[in-house]
Design an enzyme around this catalytic site. Structure first.
Site, PDB file in Angstrom:
ATOM      1  N   GLN A  95      83.434 -39.682 -43.366  1.00 36.56           N
ATOM      2  CA  GLN A  95      83.042 -40.665 -42.358  1.00 36.56           C
ATOM      3  C   GLN A  95      84.307 -41.501 -42.199  1.00 36.56           C
ATOM      4  OE1 GLN A  95      82.717 -43.222 -40.158  1.00 36.56           O
ATOM      5  NE2 GLN A  95      82.179 -44.586 -41.837  1.00 36.56           N
ATOM      6  N   SER A 109      94.183 -42.851 -47.602  1.00 33.95           N
ATOM      7  CA  SER A 109      94.421 -43.675 -46.415  1.00 33.95           C
ATOM      8  C   SER A 109      95.133 -44.982 -46.734  1.00 33.95           C
ATOM      9  CB  SER A 109      93.057 -44.004 -45.793  1.00 33.95           C
ATOM     10  OG  SER A 109      93.176 -45.045 -44.866  1.00 33.95           O
ATOM     11  N   GLU A 135      94.337 -47.564 -45.460  1.00 24.63           N
ATOM     12  CA  GLU A 135      93.259 -48.559 -45.494  1.00 24.63           C
ATOM     13  C   GLU A 135      92.994 -49.012 -46.936  1.00 24.63           C
ATOM     14  OE1 GLU A 135      90.374 -50.810 -43.271  1.00 24.63           O
ATOM     15  OE2 GLU A 135      92.194 -49.742 -42.720  1.00 24.63           O
ATOM     16  N   TYR A 174      84.620 -48.432 -46.232  1.00 24.04           N
ATOM     17  CA  TYR A 174      85.438 -47.228 -46.059  1.00 24.04           C
ATOM     18  C   TYR A 174      86.650 -47.258 -46.997  1.00 24.04           C
ATOM     19  CZ  TYR A 174      88.914 -44.108 -43.919  1.00 24.04           C
ATOM     20  OH  TYR A 174      89.880 -43.146 -43.707  1.00 24.04           O
ATOM     21  N   ARG A 208      99.424 -52.410 -36.926  1.00 22.40           N
ATOM     22  CA  ARG A 208      99.259 -51.080 -37.524  1.00 22.40           C
ATOM     23  C   ARG A 208     100.561 -50.283 -37.394  1.00 22.40           C
ATOM     24  NH1 ARG A 208      95.531 -53.133 -39.179  1.00 22.40           N
ATOM     25  NH2 ARG A 208      93.378 -52.464 -39.440  1.00 22.40           N
TER      26      ARG A 208
END
Ligand code: NAP
Ligand code: G4F
Length: 328
Positions: A81, A123, A125, A147, A215
């Site tokens: 996801q 990631s 993230e 996430y 980013r």
């Protein structure tokens, strides 16, 4: 002929990776989950060259069967996801799909073919509320979303299987990478699709969240080559993959709208619906290790990437609209 199993093959990265491996002469196996409407849009050109295996990340039996059928030299675990914003309303599903499922896939490989080389899609993230800039392999993680937390689990379980079972398992810590195949909900594609619709007179505003987020955006086609390179090394290791440049969402809007001769300020509306409960303010990667050890390099820069996406969306939206006008 080398054999590769790809999970997440219908997604953005899986489709570029499948094309890349086919061009290198691999036999490619793709794990496909059952959906009410099959979606092969990203893999249209190579669909018939892929050997499809039915399976789901959450179903260990199906993953064991996928490894048995494909008998892979390399496994690329890309399925997840992957939309950060969806991880707050669906934290448990995200935990199952993005965290625990990595162990499912590692177990399937360990049980059936432990000599297969394994790539995990980690990631940037995971760096979240960053504790140093630029972020590199040694930067501590501070995830800011369900996430991000799930990806930290996936990352460490991959390292753990490498250290516990001597598996050739690598984690690629990839910064944001985009393309015309990016899902429409991600910011770059939302903007390129929005710009195309506004330019063609089909839409009059674009509702956005935080324009100040920064980013490190690269092109997906460049990034899948790094995944492959990681699995060709003598030793398994983890690598940051990034461009080394950071740009704000506002800059993204400026580049995309000005490319078609428009001023973003006349169309963009800030909508709290797209502002996140906790934000990752700044991502900027240092990929010196990948450059030095993998010999990896970028081909496509930020402006070229955004313009490519706007061009492709203009073509697609124009064609869809013409088809609609013909039918009606
Ligand atoms: P994506 O386009 O969202 O693709 C996700 C893929 O996972 C799709 O093929 C999807 O299948 C599959 N999938 C989801 N749930 C599944 C399930 N239960 N069983 C089997 N397959 C399932 O993502 P992406 O951008 O290509 O990213 C690939 C991976 O890299 C993801 O793990 C993502 O988190 C990670 N990542 C991405 C970026 C980036 O900037 N793109 C950066 C760092 C890490 P359907 O087509 O059926 O939905
Ligand atoms: O495009 P995004 O949704 O990507 P995000 O959250 O950075 O995550 C992507 O990159 C990660 C790697 O760092 C991957 F692991 C992950 O799977 C995914 O591919 O949002 C980018 C930024 C955010 O700061 C967001 O708040 O854009 C900001 N933003 C502002 N307005 C928006 C919007 N994002 C989206 N999706 N939609 C907006 O309207």
């Amino acid at each position: 002929m080398k054999r590769a199993l790809i999970t997440g093959i219908t997604g953005q990265d899986g489709s570029y990776l499948a094309e890349f491996l086919l061009s290198k002469g691999y036999k490619v196996f793709g794990l496909r989950r059952r959906t009410s409407t099959p979606n092969y849009e990203n893999v249209q050109q190579v669909k018939d060259k892929i050997t499809w295996i039915s399976g789901d990340l959450t179903d260990l039996a199906s993953l064991i069967e996928a490894v048995r059928i494909s008998d892979p030299d390399e496994v690329y675990n890309l399925a997840a996801q992957s939309f950060v914003a969806a991880s707050w309303p669906q934290p448990l599903a995200t935990g199952h799909l993005t965290a625990i499922s990595v162990t499912n896939m590692l177990e399937a490989v360990r049980i059936v073919k432990p000599s297969a080389r394994f790539y995990q899609a980690s990631s940037s993230e995971m760096f979240g509320k960053v504790v140093e800039t630029p972020q590199r392999e040694t930067t501590p993680f501070y995830p800011r979303s369900p996430y991000g937390v799930a990806k930290v689990y996936g990352h460490w379980i991959t390292v753990n299987y490498r250290e516990s079972f001597n598996m050739f398992a690598c984690s690629g810590i990839l910064f944001n990478h985009e393309s015309p195949r990016r899902g429409l909900e991600f910011v770059t594609r939302k903007v390129s699709d929005g710009v195309a619709r506004i330019k063609l007179g089909l839409k009059h505003e674009l509702r956005m969240g935080n324009l100040e987020a920064l980013r490190d955006w690269g092109f997906a086609g460049d990034y899948v080559k790094a995944m492959w390179l990681m699995l060709q090394q003598e030793e398994p290791d983890d690598y940051v993959i990034s461009t080394g440049e950071t740009h704000s969402v506002r800059e993204l809007l400026e580049v995309a709208f000005s490319y078609v001769g428009l001023d973003y300020q006349q169309y963009v509306v800030i909508d709290p619906e797209f502002v996140r409960p906790a934000e990752v303010d700044l991502l900027l990667g240092d990929c010196s290790k990948a450059k030095e050890k993998l010999g990896w390099k970028l081909d496509v820069g930020f402006k070229q990437l955004i313009e490519m996406m706007v061009d492709e969306d203009l073509k697609r939206v124009r064609a869809e609209n013409n088809a609609f006008l013909l039918v009606n």
